[in-house]
Motif scaffolding. Structure first.
Motif, short mmCIF file in Angstrom:
data_model
loop_
_atom_site.label_atom_id
_atom_site.label_comp_id
_atom_site.label_asym_id
_atom_site.label_seq_id
_atom_site.Cartn_x
_atom_site.Cartn_y
_atom_site.Cartn_z
N GLU A 176 0.51 -1.03 -0.16
CA GLU A 176 0.21 -0.30 0.04
C GLU A 176 0.77 0.99 -0.07
O GLU A 176 0.50 2.32 -0.33
CB GLU A 176 -0.45 -0.24 1.42
N LYS A 177 2.27 1.18 0.57
CA LYS A 177 3.34 2.27 0.10
C LYS A 177 2.26 3.28 1.47
O LYS A 177 2.66 4.53 1.50
CB LYS A 177 3.30 3.13 -1.03
N TYR A 178 1.69 2.82 2.49
CA TYR A 178 1.27 4.03 3.13
C TYR A 178 1.76 3.54 4.95
O TYR A 178 1.26 1.18 4.86
CB TYR A 178 0.21 4.75 3.23
N VAL A 179 1.39 4.18 6.06
CA VAL A 179 0.82 3.63 6.97
C VAL A 179 -0.26 4.32 8.09
O VAL A 179 -0.16 5.19 8.29
CB VAL A 179 2.12 3.72 8.22
N SER A 180 -1.21 3.53 8.69
CA SER A 180 -1.96 4.85 9.07
C SER A 180 -2.19 4.55 10.75
O SER A 180 -1.33 3.57 11.29
CB SER A 180 -3.71 3.45 8.89
N VAL A 181 -2.18 5.34 11.09
CA VAL A 181 -2.26 5.72 12.71
C VAL A 181 -4.05 6.02 13.05
O VAL A 181 -3.73 7.33 12.93
CB VAL A 181 -1.16 6.99 12.66
N PRO A 182 -4.56 5.69 13.48
CA PRO A 182 -5.69 4.98 14.22
C PRO A 182 -5.82 6.15 15.23
O PRO A 182 -6.70 6.42 15.73
CB PRO A 182 -6.07 3.84 13.96
N GLU A 183 -4.29 5.93 16.31
CA GLU A 183 -4.93 7.11 17.21
C GLU A 183 -4.92 8.63 16.99
O GLU A 183 -5.33 9.22 17.83
CB GLU A 183 -3.84 7.01 18.14
N LEU A 184 -4.94 9.15 16.02
CA LEU A 184 -5.08 10.39 15.48
C LEU A 184 -6.41 10.28 14.93
O LEU A 184 -5.84 9.31 13.74
CB LEU A 184 -3.77 10.67 14.62
N ASP A 185 -6.88 11.99 14.94
CA ASP A 185 -8.23 12.34 14.30
C ASP A 185 -8.20 12.61 12.91
O ASP A 185 -9.11 12.77 11.91
CB ASP A 185 -9.12 12.95 15.30
N SER A 186 -6.71 13.41 12.63
CA SER A 186 -6.14 14.46 11.69
C SER A 186 -4.88 13.69 11.84
O SER A 186 -4.17 13.45 12.09
CB SER A 186 -6.86 15.79 11.36
N ASP A 187 -4.75 14.12 10.37
CA ASP A 187 -3.30 13.84 10.04
C ASP A 187 -3.12 12.68 9.90
O ASP A 187 -2.28 12.01 10.63
CB ASP A 187 -2.53 14.87 10.24
N SER A 188 -3.95 11.77 9.94
CA SER A 188 -3.40 10.07 10.81
C SER A 188 -2.71 8.74 9.15
O SER A 188 -3.11 7.76 10.03
CB SER A 188 -5.13 9.72 10.74
N ILE A 189 -2.35 9.41 7.91
CA ILE A 189 -1.87 8.24 7.13
C ILE A 189 -0.41 8.93 6.74
O ILE A 189 -0.95 10.54 6.21
CB ILE A 189 -3.00 8.22 6.20
N VAL A 190 0.34 8.35 6.64
CA VAL A 190 1.99 8.85 6.65
C VAL A 190 2.04 7.84 5.35
O VAL A 190 2.11 7.04 4.88
CB VAL A 190 2.51 8.44 7.37
N PHE A 191 2.32 8.76 4.17
CA PHE A 191 1.88 8.51 2.59
C PHE A 191 3.45 8.43 2.28
O PHE A 191 4.60 9.14 2.60
CB PHE A 191 1.78 8.47 1.73
N ALA A 192 4.33 6.90 1.84
CA ALA A 192 5.39 7.26 0.94
C ALA A 192 5.31 8.28 -0.24
O ALA A 192 4.91 7.90 -0.42
CB ALA A 192 6.27 5.54 0.53
N LYS A 193 6.55 8.63 0.04
CA LYS A 193 7.42 9.46 -1.21
C LYS A 193 7.92 8.40 -2.43
O LYS A 193 8.37 7.76 -1.99
CB LYS A 193 8.03 10.98 -0.07
N PRO A 194 7.97 8.80 -3.27
CA PRO A 194 8.65 8.28 -4.49
C PRO A 194 10.61 8.25 -4.02
O PRO A 194 11.11 9.14 -3.49
CB PRO A 194 9.00 9.02 -5.61
N GLY A 195 10.72 7.33 -4.59
CA GLY A 195 12.48 6.97 -3.84
C GLY A 195 12.12 5.83 -2.67
O GLY A 195 13.64 5.08 -3.23
N PHE A 196 11.17 5.68 -2.01
CA PHE A 196 10.88 5.31 -1.00
C PHE A 196 11.30 3.25 -1.50
O PHE A 196 10.50 2.74 -2.44
CB PHE A 196 9.65 5.30 0.35
N SER A 197 11.88 2.25 -0.91
CA SER A 197 11.67 1.09 -1.12
C SER A 197 12.88 0.45 0.44
O SER A 197 12.81 1.28 1.32
CB SER A 197 12.56 0.74 -2.33
N ILE A 198 12.52 -0.99 -0.07
CA ILE A 198 13.13 -1.45 1.90
C ILE A 198 14.40 -2.24 1.11
O ILE A 198 14.05 -3.33 -0.02
CB ILE A 198 11.85 -2.06 2.47
N ILE A 199 15.15 -2.18 1.51
CA ILE A 199 16.77 -3.31 1.36
C ILE A 199 16.08 -4.64 3.27
O ILE A 199 16.70 -4.20 3.59
CB ILE A 199 17.97 -3.26 1.20
#
Length: 370
Positions: A176-199
């Protein structure tokens, strides 16, 4: 950098990376600092045909196609999984790639049985939560989340050492390339920016500890790092690491090529004996990797510098070999003793050279440990 015990690649080779970036006119994926060709050149070193004004030292020794496939994977939307035996340079390659691509190789999660979802997502600053409540300011992002927010490379060491729930949490990040933060009412999703990857790295000997699910496997490109068996390549790796060690400790000590040949041959002998062994009890507990070979030489160099005559000898090298590899008592000591008497002693009588002194050093070390 002199006050750092171990500088990350992006600091250690900062001047070289700056220079490569200044002459790089190739196409760069996403927010990469270097083009794929320059990343490969940084890792594998330059050749005369590259036509550069300066030489770029080779830092990882292995098949060129392995590095190229790893770079291509990181330019896609899939994660990269480097898998192989201990000591094959998986972590070192991951660090080199991350440093060349985003100039940050320190966004690392170490996989263990105690690794939790918090380590790959986020946790909270308890005192700030008590004072001001849950907010983005009181959230502590994991290295992986930081990589997502900055469009950088996150690293996950020993992936198969982490439990299945942690691996499952990684699936949503990779897909999905994002992390949900259910504890927050707003700004509760952190999206990945282009260039993100995992080794990620995985030890092939850990198979069965926490096997990867088929869903997680589909989100990684597997790149297998083989054990170095070519003596010339292994000698280059050992020599490269030894020179780094001598510079770091500011040691002026000569490592004769003949001694390096003795070390390489002894490891080749022990690997052959392990391959022919009928059971695990007849094998050394050591994996006999190139990394362990470097460790033996490092131990011998430091001992010679601090307690010897500031000259590396076959006696000291054999003592370090026994001390480093004989981990089980009495099994490993018996294996080392058999090797010394069955292989080294006849070779010393036939060839001479440094082998008689090597035999004496090994016997002395075994006697001290028995």
């Amino acid at each position: 950098m002199s006050d750092l015990l171990r500088a990350p690649v992006e600091l250690k080779y900062a001047e070289e990376l700056d220079w490569l970036e200044s002459i790089d006119d190739g196409p760069k994926p996403f927010s990469w600092r270097l083009s794929p060709k320059m990343v490969r050149l940084f890792v594998l070193g330059s050749e005369r045909s590259d036509g550069l004004d300066r030489e770029i030292a080779q830092k990882w020794f292995g098949d060129r196609s392995i590095v190229e496939r790893a770079i291509v994977t990181l330019a896609s939307d899939r994660g990269l999984l480097l898998i192989g035996d201990p000591g094959t340079g998986k972590s070192w390659l991951a660090e080199l790639l991350a440093a060349a691509i985003c100039r940050n190789s320190t966004l690392v999660v170490q996989g263990t049985a105690g690794t939790t979802e918090d380590h790959i997502k986020y946790s909270w600053n308890v005192s700030m939560v008590i004072a001001k409540g849950q907010s983005r300011e009181s959230m502590i992002p994991s290295p992986i989340m930081t990589a997502m927010e900055t469009g950088a490379i996150g690293r996950f060491e020993e992936l198969t050492r982490s439990t299945s729930d942690v691996q499952d949490a990684l699936i949503s990040i990779l897909s999905e390339k994002y992390v949900s933060v259910p504890e927050l009412d707003s700004d509760s999703i952190v999206f990945a920016k282009p260039g993100f990857s995992i080794i990620a790295t995985a030890n092939s000997r850990d198979r069965g500890v926490n096997d990867l699910s088929s869903a997680l496997k589909r989100r990684f490109n597997f790149v297998r790092i083989p054990v170095v068996t070519n003596k010339k390549s292994e000698a280059e790796i050992v020599r490269f690491r030894t020179e780094e060690l001598l510079r770091r400790h500011r040691i002026e000590l000569d490592v004769p090529p003949t001694l390096l040949d003795v070390l390489l041959q002894s490891f080749a002998d022990l690997r052959a004996a392990a391959a022919a062994a009928g059971s695990d009890d007849e094998k050394l507990e050591s994996s006999l990797s190139t990394a362990e070979q470097i460790g033996v030489l490092e131990d011998a160099i430091l001992h010679s510098n601090f307690f010897g005559e500031r000259a590396l000898t076959a006696h000291t090298l054999a003592s370090s070999l026994v001390g480093s590899l004989a981990r089980r008592e009495p099994e490993d000591l018996a294996i080392m003793n058999k090797y010394l008497h069955g292989v080294v002693e006849p070779r010393g009588k036939e060839e001479g050279g440094l082998w008689p002194e090597f035999l004496e050093g090994g016997r002395h070390a075994i006697a001290g440990l028995s």
